[in-house]
Design a protein around this motif. Structure first.
Motif, PDB file in Angstrom:
ATOM      1  N   LEU A  77      -6.077  27.889  -5.096  1.00  0.00           N
ATOM      2  CA  LEU A  77      -4.700  27.462  -5.335  1.00  0.00           C
ATOM      3  C   LEU A  77      -4.472  26.150  -4.602  1.00  0.00           C
ATOM      4  CD1 LEU A  77      -1.902  28.295  -6.558  1.00  0.00           C
ATOM      5  CD2 LEU A  77      -1.407  29.391  -4.360  1.00  0.00           C
ATOM      6  N   LEU A  78      -3.723  25.255  -5.243  1.00  0.00           N
ATOM      7  CA  LEU A  78      -3.342  23.977  -4.644  1.00  0.00           C
ATOM      8  C   LEU A  78      -1.830  23.831  -4.748  1.00  0.00           C
ATOM      9  CD1 LEU A  78      -3.843  21.081  -3.547  1.00  0.00           C
ATOM     10  CD2 LEU A  78      -4.201  20.364  -5.929  1.00  0.00           C
ATOM     11  N   ILE A  79      -1.172  23.661  -3.595  1.00  0.00           N
ATOM     12  CA  ILE A  79       0.279  23.481  -3.540  1.00  0.00           C
ATOM     13  C   ILE A  79       0.552  22.135  -2.886  1.00  0.00           C
ATOM     14  CG2 ILE A  79       2.476  24.417  -2.740  1.00  0.00           C
ATOM     15  CD1 ILE A  79       1.049  27.125  -2.331  1.00  0.00           C
ATOM     16  N   ILE A  80       1.326  21.300  -3.557  1.00  0.00           N
ATOM     17  CA  ILE A  80       1.694  20.004  -2.989  1.00  0.00           C
ATOM     18  C   ILE A  80       3.190  19.990  -2.711  1.00  0.00           C
ATOM     19  CG2 ILE A  80       1.900  17.521  -3.427  1.00  0.00           C
ATOM     20  CD1 ILE A  80      -0.763  17.633  -4.824  1.00  0.00           C
ATOM     21  N   ALA A  81       3.524  19.656  -1.481  1.00  0.00           N
ATOM     22  CA  ALA A  81       4.916  19.557  -1.051  1.00  0.00           C
ATOM     23  C   ALA A  81       5.297  18.080  -1.011  1.00  0.00           C
ATOM     24  CB  ALA A  81       5.100  20.195   0.325  1.00  0.00           C
ATOM     25  N   THR A  82       6.186  17.671  -1.897  1.00  0.00           N
ATOM     26  CA  THR A  82       6.622  16.283  -1.916  1.00  0.00           C
ATOM     27  C   THR A  82       7.941  16.159  -2.649  1.00  0.00           C
ATOM     28  OG1 THR A  82       5.957  13.998  -2.414  1.00  0.00           O
ATOM     29  CG2 THR A  82       5.412  15.685  -4.065  1.00  0.00           C
ATOM     30  N   ASP A  83       8.758  15.183  -2.238  1.00  0.00           N
ATOM     31  CA  ASP A  83       9.929  14.807  -3.023  1.00  0.00           C
ATOM     32  C   ASP A  83       9.799  13.367  -3.489  1.00  0.00           C
ATOM     33  OD1 ASP A  83      10.233  13.946  -0.398  1.00  0.00           O
ATOM     34  OD2 ASP A  83      12.400  14.165  -0.376  1.00  0.00           O
ATOM     35  N   GLY A 116       9.219  20.482   3.133  1.00  0.00           N
ATOM     36  CA  GLY A 116       8.301  20.979   2.117  1.00  0.00           C
ATOM     37  C   GLY A 116       6.998  21.524   2.654  1.00  0.00           C
ATOM     38  N   PHE A 117       6.400  20.873   3.659  1.00  0.00           N
ATOM     39  CA  PHE A 117       5.107  21.352   4.131  1.00  0.00           C
ATOM     40  C   PHE A 117       5.224  22.729   4.765  1.00  0.00           C
ATOM     41  CE2 PHE A 117       1.570  21.863   7.037  1.00  0.00           C
ATOM     42  CZ  PHE A 117       0.498  21.542   6.216  1.00  0.00           C
ATOM     43  N   VAL A 118       6.265  22.924   5.555  1.00  0.00           N
ATOM     44  CA  VAL A 118       6.450  24.234   6.187  1.00  0.00           C
ATOM     45  C   VAL A 118       6.717  25.289   5.124  1.00  0.00           C
ATOM     46  CG1 VAL A 118       7.782  25.558   7.860  1.00  0.00           C
ATOM     47  CG2 VAL A 118       7.272  23.158   8.302  1.00  0.00           C
ATOM     48  N   THR A 119       7.497  24.929   4.105  1.00  0.00           N
ATOM     49  CA  THR A 119       7.744  25.849   2.993  1.00  0.00           C
ATOM     50  C   THR A 119       6.437  26.202   2.295  1.00  0.00           C
ATOM     51  OG1 THR A 119       9.921  24.830   2.668  1.00  0.00           O
ATOM     52  CG2 THR A 119       9.074  26.193   0.884  1.00  0.00           C
ATOM     53  N   ALA A 120       5.600  25.201   2.041  1.00  0.00           N
ATOM     54  CA  ALA A 120       4.311  25.446   1.388  1.00  0.00           C
ATOM     55  C   ALA A 120       3.400  26.302   2.259  1.00  0.00           C
ATOM     56  CB  ALA A 120       3.633  24.118   1.065  1.00  0.00           C
ATOM     57  N   MET A 138      -5.229  25.359  -0.623  1.00  0.00           N
ATOM     58  CA  MET A 138      -4.945  24.059  -0.001  1.00  0.00           C
ATOM     59  C   MET A 138      -3.468  23.730  -0.172  1.00  0.00           C
ATOM     60  SD  MET A 138      -6.482  20.227  -0.741  1.00  0.00           S
ATOM     61  CE  MET A 138      -7.959  20.475   0.254  1.00  0.00           C
ATOM     62  N   ILE A 139      -2.847  23.277   0.913  1.00  0.00           N
ATOM     63  CA  ILE A 139      -1.490  22.751   0.841  1.00  0.00           C
ATOM     64  C   ILE A 139      -1.513  21.310   1.338  1.00  0.00           C
ATOM     65  CG2 ILE A 139      -0.392  25.009   1.087  1.00  0.00           C
ATOM     66  CD1 ILE A 139       0.215  24.309   4.003  1.00  0.00           C
ATOM     67  N   ILE A 140      -0.739  20.469   0.678  1.00  0.00           N
ATOM     68  CA  ILE A 140      -0.678  19.050   1.034  1.00  0.00           C
ATOM     69  C   ILE A 140       0.785  18.646   1.169  1.00  0.00           C
ATOM     70  CG2 ILE A 140      -1.314  16.684   0.421  1.00  0.00           C
ATOM     71  CD1 ILE A 140      -3.462  17.849  -1.443  1.00  0.00           C
ATOM     72  N   GLY A 141       1.121  18.043   2.292  1.00  0.00           N
ATOM     73  CA  GLY A 141       2.415  17.386   2.446  1.00  0.00           C
ATOM     74  C   GLY A 141       2.227  15.910   2.180  1.00  0.00           C
ATOM     75  N   ALA A 142       2.985  15.362   1.245  1.00  0.00           N
ATOM     76  CA  ALA A 142       2.745  13.985   0.815  1.00  0.00           C
ATOM     77  C   ALA A 142       4.056  13.228   0.651  1.00  0.00           C
ATOM     78  CB  ALA A 142       1.968  13.967  -0.498  1.00  0.00           C
ATOM     79  N   TYR A 143       4.004  11.942   0.973  1.00  0.00           N
ATOM     80  CA  TYR A 143       5.214  11.127   0.990  1.00  0.00           C
ATOM     81  C   TYR A 143       4.856   9.691   0.649  1.00  0.00           C
ATOM     82  CZ  TYR A 143      10.102  10.978   2.801  1.00  0.00           C
ATOM     83  OH  TYR A 143      11.462  10.922   2.969  1.00  0.00           O
ATOM     84  N   ALA A 144       5.496   9.156  -0.375  1.00  0.00           N
ATOM     85  CA  ALA A 144       5.363   7.742  -0.725  1.00  0.00           C
ATOM     86  C   ALA A 144       6.764   7.167  -0.933  1.00  0.00           C
ATOM     87  CB  ALA A 144       4.500   7.560  -1.965  1.00  0.00           C
ATOM     88  N   MET A 145       7.617   7.336   0.070  1.00  0.00           N
ATOM     89  CA  MET A 145       9.015   6.943  -0.053  1.00  0.00           C
ATOM     90  C   MET A 145       9.196   5.432  -0.128  1.00  0.00           C
ATOM     91  SD  MET A 145      12.004   8.137  -0.560  1.00  0.00           S
ATOM     92  CE  MET A 145      12.118   9.864  -0.054  1.00  0.00           C
TER      93      MET A 145
END
Length: 330
Positions: A77-83, A116-120, A138-145
């Protein structure tokens, strides 16, 4: 009983460095002094024109896999946390899954803004604990604001930055006491219209007029109470301490959202703990949203501040306002 443990981790930031002097020149005034004295941000990384959030995710994921001597095909499973997603639709996780070659992994995105990362981490741990088909997640916290910043908005352009960090979680059946211990998610939705990107979706589709007014960019519409994060973070920490059966001083390390060092200091003061029990990364990376907590974890790991057996807490907050906390035994 199956439990979720951290197998490996990795982070990635863009190469382009923007110091505070860049913003002095851009805005025609001294913003460096305020940034140094109030939030302790000295520089940050931004994607170049060709880079997107998926690029950051892939690079962080590859580092996490390499550290754990794992292959992408090992992931279930792959979960990505990002807005700051690759697209409005489909999910960023589906794009990253293909680029990694994680052909056995289901995918989805999570958007609780910077929480998001903590939620993931909470979601992924519960997948592992409850279902035997999920053994490596795998969980990824990602940000390209940087892609959503108005270059003339002093309130946002100097703070927000880009980065990604990944954890690989695995199933532990050894009754070792390691791994996920407790979590709590909560939201104060009355603040949903205070900060965000309010155009480009169904409420306000992107039009020429929207673009002309920069309404498709990040905006802070109201100033949040300065005591809000310290109150919520410290209360979440106390709630988890009670559930785990420890006192705050028995927690070895806290990983907190990196928007404001004053909020971190105030939280540690409320808990009666020294700043040595936390790690900060905003100084050289700016505010990296969903990525900042696992980036702080990477720094602490690299500097030898955490070790096997430590009790740690991940506590985050983000627009919405969403809050999340997870306790782990490393």
């Amino acid at each position: 009983m199956r439990n979720s443990v951290i197998l490996s981790s990795g982070m990635h930031v863009p190469e382009q460095v923007y110091t505070n002097q860049y913003f002095n020149d851009l805005l025609g005034e001294d913003v460096d002094t305020w940034l140094r004295e109030n939030v302790q941000i000295y520089e940050r990384r931004w994607c170049n024109e060709e880079e997107s959030v998926a690029d950051l995710c892939v690079a962080a994921a590859e580092k996490a896999l390499a550290e754990g001597d794992l292959k992408a095909t090992d992931l279930d499973l792959l979960i990505i946390a990002t807005d700051t997603p690759e697209y409005i639709s489909p999910s960023t996780a589906s794009k990253v899954q293909h680029r990694l070659g994680a052909v056995n992994a289901g995918t989805f995105d999570v958007n609780t803004a910077c929480a998001g990362f903590v939620t993931a981490l909470d979601i992924a741990s519960k997948y592992i604990r409850s279902d035997e088909q999920y053994n490596k997640v795998m969980i990824i916290g990602a940000y390209a604001m940087s892609k959503y910043l108005n270059m003339q908005d002093k309130k946002t352009v100097t703070l927000f930055a880009d980065g990604a960090a990944a954890f690989v979680l695995g199933a532990d059946t050894s009754d070792s006491g390691k791994g996920f211990l407790a979590s709590e998610l909560t939201t104060k939705g009355e603040y949903a219209d205070w900060m965000g990107i309010y155009a480009g979706a169904t409420k306000t589709p992107t039009t020429a007029a929207v673009v002309a007014e920069n309404d498709h960019k990040l905006k802070i519409l109201q100033r949040f109470p300065s005591e809000l994060n310290p109150e919520m973070w410290s209360q979440l920490a106390l709630n988890l301490c009670k559930r785990v059966g420890v006192e705050p001083h028995q927690v070895d390390h806290f990983f907190l959202t990196q928007i404001n060092i004053n909020s971190i200091q105030a939280t540690m003061d409320r808990l009666g703990l020294p700043m040595s029990k936390t790690t900060t990364v905003m100084h050289n990376y700016g505010y990296t949203g969903s990525a900042c907590i696992p980036m702080a974890y990477e720094k602490a790991k690299k500097n030898g501040k955490i070790k096997e057996g430590d009790l740690v807490m991940f506590i985050g907050s983000g627009g919405g306002l969403s809050f999340g906390a997870v306790a782990f035994r490393l």
